[in-house]
Motif scaffolding. Sequence first.
Motif, PDB file in Angstrom:
ATOM      1  N   SER A   1       0.841  -1.197   0.000  1.00  0.00           N
ATOM      2  CA  SER A   1       0.000   0.000   0.000  1.00  0.00           C
ATOM      3  C   SER A   1       0.873   1.242   0.000  1.00  0.00           C
ATOM      4  O   SER A   1       1.958   1.248   0.590  1.00  0.00           O
TER       5      SER A   1
ATOM      6  N   THR B   1       0.185   5.332   0.716  1.00  0.00           N
ATOM      7  CA  THR B   1      -0.764   6.364   1.110  1.00  0.00           C
ATOM      8  C   THR B   1      -0.094   7.724   1.008  1.00  0.00           C
ATOM      9  O   THR B   1       1.063   7.894   1.425  1.00  0.00           O
TER      10      THR B   1
ATOM     11  N   ASN C   1      -7.437   3.415  -4.789  1.00  0.00           N
ATOM     12  CA  ASN C   1      -8.675   3.724  -4.084  1.00  0.00           C
ATOM     13  C   ASN C   1      -8.643   5.219  -3.780  1.00  0.00           C
ATOM     14  O   ASN C   1      -7.950   5.655  -2.855  1.00  0.00           O
TER      15      ASN C   1
ATOM     16  N   ALA D   1     -10.920   7.221  -2.597  1.00  0.00           N
ATOM     17  CA  ALA D   1     -11.543   7.608  -1.331  1.00  0.00           C
ATOM     18  C   ALA D   1     -10.573   7.447  -0.164  1.00  0.00           C
ATOM     19  O   ALA D   1     -10.614   8.213   0.810  1.00  0.00           O
ATOM     20  N   GLU D   2      -9.699   6.422  -0.265  1.00  0.00           N
ATOM     21  CA  GLU D   2      -8.718   6.180   0.801  1.00  0.00           C
ATOM     22  C   GLU D   2      -7.369   6.824   0.496  1.00  0.00           C
ATOM     23  O   GLU D   2      -6.438   6.704   1.289  1.00  0.00           O
ATOM     24  N   ASN D   3      -7.265   7.477  -0.672  1.00  0.00           N
ATOM     25  CA  ASN D   3      -6.019   8.132  -1.074  1.00  0.00           C
ATOM     26  C   ASN D   3      -4.853   7.155  -1.044  1.00  0.00           C
ATOM     27  O   ASN D   3      -3.748   7.463  -0.559  1.00  0.00           O
ATOM     28  N   THR D   4      -5.076   5.960  -1.588  1.00  0.00           N
ATOM     29  CA  THR D   4      -4.099   4.878  -1.510  1.00  0.00           C
ATOM     30  C   THR D   4      -3.954   4.199  -2.872  1.00  0.00           C
ATOM     31  O   THR D   4      -4.939   4.002  -3.584  1.00  0.00           O
TER      32      THR D   4
ATOM     33  N   TYR E   1      -2.300   0.637  -4.508  1.00  0.00           N
ATOM     34  CA  TYR E   1      -1.915  -0.707  -4.090  1.00  0.00           C
ATOM     35  C   TYR E   1      -1.067  -1.386  -5.163  1.00  0.00           C
ATOM     36  O   TYR E   1      -1.164  -1.066  -6.336  1.00  0.00           O
TER      37      TYR E   1
END
Length: 113
Positions: free
Chosen positions: A21, A23, A72, A74-77, A79
Amino acid sequence: QVHLVESGGGLVQPGGSLRLSCTASSGIFSSYMTDWYRQAPGKQRERVARITNAGSTTYADSVAGRFTISRNNAENTVYLQMNSLKPEDTAVYYCHSPIHDAWGQGTQVTVSS
């Protein structure tokens, strides 16, 4: 200034899987291209995967069909799903935002029995 933080590395047996991940400190991933790089001991850093702001993906030949980059918003991530891992995948993996020239600190992936 953008800060990137990777996580998810570790020790895995050949044939195993890991998910890395990345972020960001701000909501940049939905607007800009993001890369995953890796650097093995004694070797140059190489790009293994890229995702554009539009969601298009590209992979190095050495990982195509085994690794998947995704995002993602929304999660600012971002992968990196890594399957069918091989010993030659052992490296420190880095997240990179080219437009910001920002790098994370890296996360170690070791593939060994």
